[in-house]
Motif scaffolding. Structure first.
Motif, PDB file in Angstrom:
ATOM      1  N   PHE A  93      35.279  79.901  21.929  1.00 49.17           N
ATOM      2  CA  PHE A  93      34.199  79.267  22.683  1.00 49.17           C
ATOM      3  C   PHE A  93      34.211  77.761  22.466  1.00 49.17           C
ATOM      4  O   PHE A  93      34.145  76.976  23.410  1.00 49.17           O
ATOM      5  N   SER A  94      34.301  77.332  21.208  1.00 46.72           N
ATOM      6  CA  SER A  94      34.259  75.907  20.886  1.00 46.72           C
ATOM      7  C   SER A  94      35.453  75.158  21.472  1.00 46.72           C
ATOM      8  O   SER A  94      35.312  74.043  21.978  1.00 46.72           O
ATOM      9  N   GLN A  95      36.627  75.769  21.410  1.00 42.75           N
ATOM     10  CA  GLN A  95      37.815  75.110  21.956  1.00 42.75           C
ATOM     11  C   GLN A  95      37.700  74.947  23.472  1.00 42.75           C
ATOM     12  O   GLN A  95      38.028  73.891  24.020  1.00 42.75           O
ATOM     13  N   THR A  96      37.222  75.977  24.141  1.00 43.75           N
ATOM     14  CA  THR A  96      37.050  75.905  25.593  1.00 43.75           C
ATOM     15  C   THR A  96      36.066  74.807  25.963  1.00 43.75           C
ATOM     16  O   THR A  96      36.307  74.018  26.883  1.00 43.75           O
ATOM     17  N   LEU A  97      34.948  74.746  25.240  1.00 39.14           N
ATOM     18  CA  LEU A  97      33.943  73.724  25.520  1.00 39.14           C
ATOM     19  C   LEU A  97      34.481  72.331  25.212  1.00 39.14           C
ATOM     20  O   LEU A  97      34.303  71.398  26.006  1.00 39.14           O
ATOM     21  N   ASP A  98      35.145  72.167  24.069  1.00 46.92           N
ATOM     22  CA  ASP A  98      35.673  70.851  23.689  1.00 46.92           C
ATOM     23  C   ASP A  98      36.693  70.342  24.706  1.00 46.92           C
ATOM     24  O   ASP A  98      36.703  69.158  25.056  1.00 46.92           O
ATOM     25  N   GLU A  99      37.570  71.232  25.166  1.00 46.49           N
ATOM     26  CA  GLU A  99      38.579  70.818  26.134  1.00 46.49           C
ATOM     27  C   GLU A  99      37.931  70.390  27.450  1.00 46.49           C
ATOM     28  O   GLU A  99      38.355  69.407  28.069  1.00 46.49           O
ATOM     29  N   TYR A 100      36.891  71.104  27.857  1.00 47.89           N
ATOM     30  CA  TYR A 100      36.206  70.723  29.092  1.00 47.89           C
ATOM     31  C   TYR A 100      35.488  69.378  28.925  1.00 47.89           C
ATOM     32  O   TYR A 100      35.587  68.506  29.791  1.00 47.89           O
ATOM     33  N   LEU A 101      34.796  69.188  27.803  1.00 44.16           N
ATOM     34  CA  LEU A 101      34.113  67.920  27.579  1.00 44.16           C
ATOM     35  C   LEU A 101      35.107  66.766  27.483  1.00 44.16           C
ATOM     36  O   LEU A 101      34.841  65.656  27.960  1.00 44.16           O
ATOM     37  N   ALA A 102      36.257  67.015  26.875  1.00 43.80           N
ATOM     38  CA  ALA A 102      37.285  65.984  26.782  1.00 43.80           C
ATOM     39  C   ALA A 102      37.777  65.594  28.175  1.00 43.80           C
ATOM     40  O   ALA A 102      38.072  64.421  28.439  1.00 43.80           O
ATOM     41  N   SER A 103      37.861  66.575  29.090  1.00 45.23           N
ATOM     42  CA  SER A 103      38.283  66.257  30.450  1.00 45.23           C
ATOM     43  C   SER A 103      37.245  65.409  31.166  1.00 45.23           C
ATOM     44  O   SER A 103      37.581  64.560  31.995  1.00 45.23           O
ATOM     45  N   LEU A 104      35.957  65.602  30.830  1.00 42.92           N
ATOM     46  CA  LEU A 104      34.905  64.772  31.410  1.00 42.92           C
ATOM     47  C   LEU A 104      34.974  63.341  30.874  1.00 42.92           C
ATOM     48  O   LEU A 104      34.739  62.381  31.608  1.00 42.92           O
ATOM     49  N   VAL A 105      35.301  63.232  29.593  1.00 42.07           N
ATOM     50  CA  VAL A 105      35.460  61.892  28.992  1.00 42.07           C
ATOM     51  C   VAL A 105      36.586  61.137  29.707  1.00 42.07           C
ATOM     52  O   VAL A 105      36.483  59.956  30.023  1.00 42.07           O
ATOM     53  N   GLY A 106      37.664  61.873  30.004  1.00 44.72           N
ATOM     54  CA  GLY A 106      38.812  61.247  30.658  1.00 44.72           C
ATOM     55  C   GLY A 106      38.673  61.152  32.166  1.00 44.72           C
ATOM     56  O   GLY A 106      39.570  60.646  32.843  1.00 44.72           O
ATOM     57  N   GLY A 107      37.571  61.688  32.712  1.00 39.97           N
ATOM     58  CA  GLY A 107      37.353  61.592  34.141  1.00 39.97           C
ATOM     59  C   GLY A 107      38.129  62.593  34.962  1.00 39.97           C
ATOM     60  O   GLY A 107      38.291  62.432  36.177  1.00 39.97           O
ATOM     61  N   THR A 108      38.623  63.667  34.319  1.00 37.26           N
ATOM     62  CA  THR A 108      39.426  64.650  35.048  1.00 37.26           C
ATOM     63  C   THR A 108      38.676  65.955  35.280  1.00 37.26           C
ATOM     64  O   THR A 108      39.212  66.864  35.900  1.00 37.26           O
ATOM     65  N   GLY A 109      37.468  66.088  34.724  1.00 37.89           N
ATOM     66  CA  GLY A 109      36.738  67.349  34.854  1.00 37.89           C
ATOM     67  C   GLY A 109      35.977  67.456  36.144  1.00 37.89           C
ATOM     68  O   GLY A 109      35.809  66.526  36.895  1.00 37.89           O
TER      69      GLY A 109
END
Length: 302
Positions: A286-302
């Motif tokens: 769960f945490s890895q899935t959430l972290d990867e999604y939030l990281a994509s938002l930080v990078g503007g790709t989510g």
């Protein structure tokens, strides 16, 4: 069944008999718990107890009482489940790594171990030095826990969800329940880097499809913002604060966030109302899935 993580810490200034009484009274106070799991940590300058409570809903009244009694024993109290997972894991490793597990029915043995260790600390005169203000200090609620990095001292908390619009945020009631005390002075919980998706209080505006279930209802809605601690859902269906719901969030990359969440606040407004949900999941996937999604938002790709 959701699991809530709690902790208490004591140093040489604590009262050994009160520490033991606090531990022995856990079963009485947490009467709604289906199970209790304890971990006792006996360290050079302090003693600690980690407590995992499996319960159908958040036992707020009992937790408030535990916080009060921990203070009377001259200890500190932390709601671990409110902390972002990266910080919670770091705190657990530093404080309870190598600790001794006790089943809930062996509370008396755990109480004796803690009482004896605290007595030794008191006799040795050991006192940990007090570090600068703890970055994990966070809000003391008045009606329902209000998320946000700005908050009064005396609570370790996760990044909790907030209303998606300014009007929703403005209309949020101030929280009411007393919050747990800050982490003990001998510990300073490491925080994530400023640009990390794990940074507490960082929220992202989104429109994510999700489903959430209560014991009585099944609802399809949209989340308006998300953080590492939870999300805000605009909905006319508003479960009671402290109740637990099951969420299934569909992410743009095709992954899903599935698990339990607790209702931490309710915005009662016909246009901007909804519920703030705090994630309870403590598993790596769960945490890895959430972290990867939030990281994509930080990078503007989510």
């Amino acid at each position: 069944m959701p699991v809530f993580g709690l902790a208490a810490l004591w140093n040489g200034s604590a009262l050994p008999e009160r520490v033991a009484a606090w531990v022995e009274g856990l079963g009485t106070l947490l009467s709604t718990a289906q199970s209790l799991q304890l971990v006792v940590s006996l360290r050079a300058e302090e003693a600690g107890l980690e407590l995992k409570v499996e319960a159908p809903g958040y036992p707020r009244a009992a937790v408030e009482k535990l916080a009060e009694e921990a203070k009377r024993s001259r200890g500190t109290f932390v709601e671990l489940w409110r902390m972002p997972k990266a910080e919670r894991d770091a705190f657990r490793t530093a404080t309870f790594g190598g600790g001794t597990p006790y089943p809930g029915e062996e509370r008396a043995a755990a109480a004796r171990a803690l009482q004896q260790h605290v007595s030794k600390l008191a006799a040795s005169g050991e006192r940990p030095s007090v570090p600068p203000a703890n970055p994990m200090d966070a809000p003391r609620p008045v009606q329902a826990p209000r998320p946000g990095p700005e908050a009064p001292p005396a609570r370790a908390a996760a990044s909790l969800p907030e209303g998606g619009a300014a009007t929703a945020a403005a209309s949020m009631p101030e929280p009411s329940a007393p919050q747990p005390r800050a982490i003990a002075p001998s510990h300073r919980v490491p925080t994530a880097p400023r640009d990390s998706p794990q940074r507490r209080g960082r929220r992202f505006a989104v429109k994510l499809e999700l489903e959430f279930r209560t014991e009585l209802d099944f609802v399809r809605e949209h989340a308006l913002n998300i953080s590492n601690g939870g999300l805000f859902v605009r909905t006319a269906h508003r479960p009671q604060p402290d109740s637990v719901v099951t969420v299934d969030v569909k992410l743009p990359n095709g992954n899903r966030l599935q698990g339990d969440a607790v209702v931490v606040h309710v915005v009662d407004d016909p246009y901007t109302g909804g519920v703030g949900l705090a994630f309870l999941n403590d598993d790596a996937t769960f945490s890895q899935t959430l972290d990867e999604y939030l990281a994509s938002l930080v990078g503007g790709t989510g």
